[in-house]
Design a protein around this motif. Structure first.
Motif, PDB file in Angstrom:
ATOM      1  N   GLY A 111       1.420 -11.633   4.953  1.00  0.00           N
ATOM      2  CA  GLY A 111       0.285 -11.351   4.066  1.00  0.00           C
ATOM      3  C   GLY A 111      -0.681 -10.355   4.668  1.00  0.00           C
ATOM      4  O   GLY A 111      -1.902 -10.484   4.495  1.00  0.00           O
ATOM      5  N   ASP A 113       3.942 -20.756   9.069  1.00  0.00           N
ATOM      6  CA  ASP A 113       2.643 -20.756   9.750  1.00  0.00           C
ATOM      7  C   ASP A 113       1.535 -21.147   8.757  1.00  0.00           C
ATOM      8  O   ASP A 113       1.243 -20.399   7.824  1.00  0.00           O
ATOM      9  CB  ASP A 113       2.390 -19.356  10.315  1.00  0.00           C
ATOM     10  N   LEU A 151      11.750 -21.134   5.192  1.00  0.00           N
ATOM     11  CA  LEU A 151      12.344 -20.552   3.966  1.00  0.00           C
ATOM     12  C   LEU A 151      13.824 -20.872   3.851  1.00  0.00           C
ATOM     13  O   LEU A 151      14.366 -20.974   2.745  1.00  0.00           O
ATOM     14  CB  LEU A 151      12.089 -19.038   3.904  1.00  0.00           C
ATOM     15  N   GLN A 160       0.824  -1.214   0.000  1.00  0.00           N
ATOM     16  CA  GLN A 160       0.000   0.000   0.000  1.00  0.00           C
ATOM     17  C   GLN A 160       0.855   1.260   0.000  1.00  0.00           C
ATOM     18  O   GLN A 160       0.554   2.225  -0.688  1.00  0.00           O
ATOM     19  CB  GLN A 160      -0.889  -0.025   1.239  1.00  0.00           C
TER      20      GLN A 160
HETATM   21  P1  FAD Z   1       5.444 -10.399   9.854  1.00  0.00           P
HETATM   22  O1  FAD Z   1       4.040  -9.945   9.874  1.00  0.00           O
HETATM   23  O2  FAD Z   1       6.209 -10.404  11.126  1.00  0.00           O
HETATM   24  O3  FAD Z   1       5.415 -11.870   9.240  1.00  0.00           O
HETATM   25  C1  FAD Z   1       6.519 -12.682   9.146  1.00  0.00           C
HETATM   26  C2  FAD Z   1       6.015 -14.034   8.617  1.00  0.00           C
HETATM   27  O4  FAD Z   1       7.135 -14.872   8.398  1.00  0.00           O
HETATM   28  C3  FAD Z   1       5.076 -14.763   9.560  1.00  0.00           C
HETATM   29  O5  FAD Z   1       3.898 -15.121   8.861  1.00  0.00           O
HETATM   30  C4  FAD Z   1       5.870 -15.994   9.986  1.00  0.00           C
HETATM   31  O6  FAD Z   1       5.027 -17.141  10.152  1.00  0.00           O
HETATM   32  C5  FAD Z   1       6.791 -16.183   8.830  1.00  0.00           C
HETATM   33  N1  FAD Z   1       8.073 -16.847   9.169  1.00  0.00           N
HETATM   34  C6  FAD Z   1       8.873 -16.631  10.236  1.00  0.00           C
HETATM   35  N2  FAD Z   1      10.000 -17.356  10.135  1.00  0.00           N
HETATM   36  C7  FAD Z   1       9.909 -18.033   8.949  1.00  0.00           C
HETATM   37  C8  FAD Z   1      10.773 -18.931   8.275  1.00  0.00           C
HETATM   38  N3  FAD Z   1      11.989 -19.268   8.766  1.00  0.00           N
HETATM   39  N4  FAD Z   1      10.363 -19.462   7.107  1.00  0.00           N
HETATM   40  C9  FAD Z   1       9.142 -19.150   6.570  1.00  0.00           C
HETATM   41  N5  FAD Z   1       8.297 -18.289   7.183  1.00  0.00           N
HETATM   42  C10 FAD Z   1       8.689 -17.737   8.343  1.00  0.00           C
HETATM   43  N6  FAD Z   1       3.485  -3.740   4.749  1.00  0.00           N
HETATM   44  C11 FAD Z   1       3.977  -4.020   3.531  1.00  0.00           C
HETATM   45  O7  FAD Z   1       4.545  -5.103   3.310  1.00  0.00           O
HETATM   46  N7  FAD Z   1       3.882  -3.097   2.524  1.00  0.00           N
HETATM   47  C12 FAD Z   1       3.283  -1.882   2.689  1.00  0.00           C
HETATM   48  O8  FAD Z   1       3.234  -1.080   1.745  1.00  0.00           O
HETATM   49  C13 FAD Z   1       2.738  -1.584   3.972  1.00  0.00           C
HETATM   50  N8  FAD Z   1       2.104  -0.406   4.194  1.00  0.00           N
HETATM   51  C14 FAD Z   1       1.538  -0.183   5.413  1.00  0.00           C
HETATM   52  C15 FAD Z   1       0.819   0.984   5.628  1.00  0.00           C
HETATM   53  C16 FAD Z   1       0.226   1.210   6.844  1.00  0.00           C
HETATM   54  C17 FAD Z   1      -0.570   2.483   7.032  1.00  0.00           C
HETATM   55  C18 FAD Z   1       0.353   0.270   7.883  1.00  0.00           C
HETATM   56  C19 FAD Z   1      -0.301   0.504   9.226  1.00  0.00           C
HETATM   57  C20 FAD Z   1       1.084  -0.884   7.705  1.00  0.00           C
HETATM   58  C21 FAD Z   1       1.703  -1.132   6.473  1.00  0.00           C
HETATM   59  N9  FAD Z   1       2.439  -2.296   6.255  1.00  0.00           N
HETATM   60  C22 FAD Z   1       2.894  -2.560   5.008  1.00  0.00           C
HETATM   61  C23 FAD Z   1       2.809  -3.198   7.354  1.00  0.00           C
HETATM   62  C24 FAD Z   1       1.946  -4.449   7.437  1.00  0.00           C
HETATM   63  O9  FAD Z   1       0.809  -4.194   8.227  1.00  0.00           O
HETATM   64  C25 FAD Z   1       2.754  -5.604   8.120  1.00  0.00           C
HETATM   65  O10 FAD Z   1       3.195  -5.164   9.367  1.00  0.00           O
HETATM   66  C26 FAD Z   1       3.954  -6.061   7.294  1.00  0.00           C
HETATM   67  O11 FAD Z   1       3.585  -6.315   5.963  1.00  0.00           O
HETATM   68  C27 FAD Z   1       4.510  -7.341   7.938  1.00  0.00           C
HETATM   69  O12 FAD Z   1       5.663  -7.729   7.270  1.00  0.00           O
HETATM   70  P2  FAD Z   1       6.116  -9.246   7.277  1.00  0.00           P
HETATM   71  O13 FAD Z   1       5.038 -10.078   6.699  1.00  0.00           O
HETATM   72  O14 FAD Z   1       7.472  -9.309   6.682  1.00  0.00           O
HETATM   73  O15 FAD Z   1       6.313  -9.565   8.844  1.00  0.00           O
END
Ligand code: FAD
Length: 348
Positions: A298, A318, A335, A281
């Motif tokens: 996601g 997960d 991963l 976003q």
């Molecule tokens: P996490 O949510 O921490 O997820 C990590 C995942 O990795 C978990 O599902 C876990 O099960 C998995 N995992 C852990 N270890 C392993 C492993 N060894 N192997 C496989 N899987 C593993 N986010 C964006 O990405 N893009 C945007 O543009 C964006 N804009 C935003 C705008 C606003 C206004 C707000 C409030 C938030 C925004 N966010 C955005 C942030 C979004 O809400 C999430 O916080 C973010 O996407 C989380 O990133 P992540 O999935 O890397 O981390």
């Protein structure tokens, strides 16, 4: 009750253009980087052509850059004419320096629409000029329909991180309709063999007293494909730990696939990847043939930037991770075990 007008826009309004309702004439801001047309501008041209009238491309920049853009643009399908304005002051374009020129071109003109790709320049330029002309600007539209009878244009655009679609109609009383175009929703306009459109020069506006001056630009250099237009993207999230692990884990896979690298915001905020690689976003919106998400949960804000990808592959430890709801191929796995095996297989 109308809201008070911000002081910034309290200058006398410029003369407005009232165009005939039946003949749309769009002015397309052809954004480019040092003479290379922004691919999003080609999608914006396709959208502008769907209005059903004339489309004039506007090219602004330093002399060399403008001539290479004109060279390519004159044969583009859908363009009916080209305007250009050349000045060293436009070499590193700023919204502050280009907006007086755009206002000048629009004042008293017959243009009915102003269209652009939502580049960082245009995202500031178009609303700025629209506000000066006292008309609204609609951002990142995904479809449009122009009614030549009434002169109204109806757009759709995603809202709430893509969870809802707003339909917005600008009636004929909006004298010039400004909008930016989401590139993933329109094909890029192709070139047509032998086509040449009329080209007209416009005098630049003197901006020597502009309070904003360009000092320098630092570009993140990469040999990988550009994330916005790549046909394959390999993206990583928070569990990539740090910049070194992010690079050591994902870059070999991206290179084996000829893919661009993307990242979640969590990965960008933690400093694993450059801000320009953020998908979502508040990052880039991509729709490649293949999107691979490693350790990305996601969140809706991430999905907003990639859920229109043709084939989504997700690897996550997960089984309940929301990324699996949009994935075509999902693997519940670590991963760090999957990525090296993929690289190995691809090398074979
Ligand atoms: P996490 O949510 O921490 O997820 C990590 C995942 O990795 C978990 O599902 C876990 O099960 C998995 N995992 C852990 N270890 C392993 C492993 N060894 N192997 C496989 N899987 C593993 N986010 C964006 O990405 N893009 C945007 O543009 C964006 N804009 C935003 C705008 C606003 C206004 C707000 C409030 C938030 C925004 N966010 C955005 C942030 C979004 O809400 C999430 O916080 C973010 O996407 C989380 O990133 P992540 O999935 O890397 O981390």
């Amino acid at each position: 009750m109308p809201l008070p007008r911000p002081v910034l826009f309290a200058r006398p309004l410029l003369a407005r253009a009232y165009a005939s309702a039946s003949s749309p004439h769009a002015l397309l801001f052809l954004d480019h980087r040092k003479g290379v047309i922004d691919p999003g501008s080609l999608s914006a041209l396709t959208a502008a052509s769907q209005l059903g009238g004339q489309v004039t491309g506007l090219v602004v920049g330093a002399n060399d850059h403008v001539s290479s853009v004109l060279d390519k643009a004159k044969s583009l399908k859908g363009l009916t004419s080209l305007l250009h304005s050349t000045s060293d002051a436009y070499s590193d374009p700023l919204p502050e320096t280009i907006s007086p020129l755009l206002e000048k071109i629009l004042s008293g003109s017959q243009y009915t629409h102003v269209v652009s790709t939502p580049s960082s320049l245009a995202k500031s330029l178009l609303p700025r000029v629209a506000a000066r002309l006292d008309v609204p600007a609609v951002s990142e539209i995904t479809s449009l329909e122009h009614d030549t009878g009434s002169g109204s244009t109806t757009f759709t655009r995603p809202i709430y991180a893509g969870n809802a679609i707003a339909t917005v109609r600008l009636p004929s009383s909006v004298s010039i309709k400004f909008f930016t175009v989401r590139g993933t929703s329109f094909d890029a306009a192709p070139s047509e063999e032998g086509k040449e459109v009329p080209v007209q020069a416009i005098d630049p506006v003197d901006v020597s007293d502009s309070p904003t001056q360009h000092l320098s630009t630092h570009l993140a250099k990469s040999d990988r494909p550009d994330l916005s237009v790549a046909s394959r993207v390999v993206s990583g999230g928070r569990p990539l730990k740090n910049a070194e692990t992010f690079a050591a884990t994902l870059y070999p896979l991206a290179d084996a696939l000829g893919a661009a690298v993307g990242a979640s915001r969590a990965a960008v905020d933690a400093g694993y990847a450059d801000n320009s690689l953020q998908v979502g976003q508040t990052g880039k919106v991509v729709a490649p043939e293949l999107y691979m998400a490693f350790g990305i949960s996601g969140a809706i804000q991430h999905l907003a930037g990639m859920k229109d990808s043709k084939l989504i592959v997700a690897v996550n430890k997960d089984p309940d991770a929301p990324i699996f709801q949009v994935a075509d191929v999902g693997l519940v796995a670590d991963l760090y075990e999957v990525v090296p095996q993929l690289v190995e297989k691809l090398k074979q």
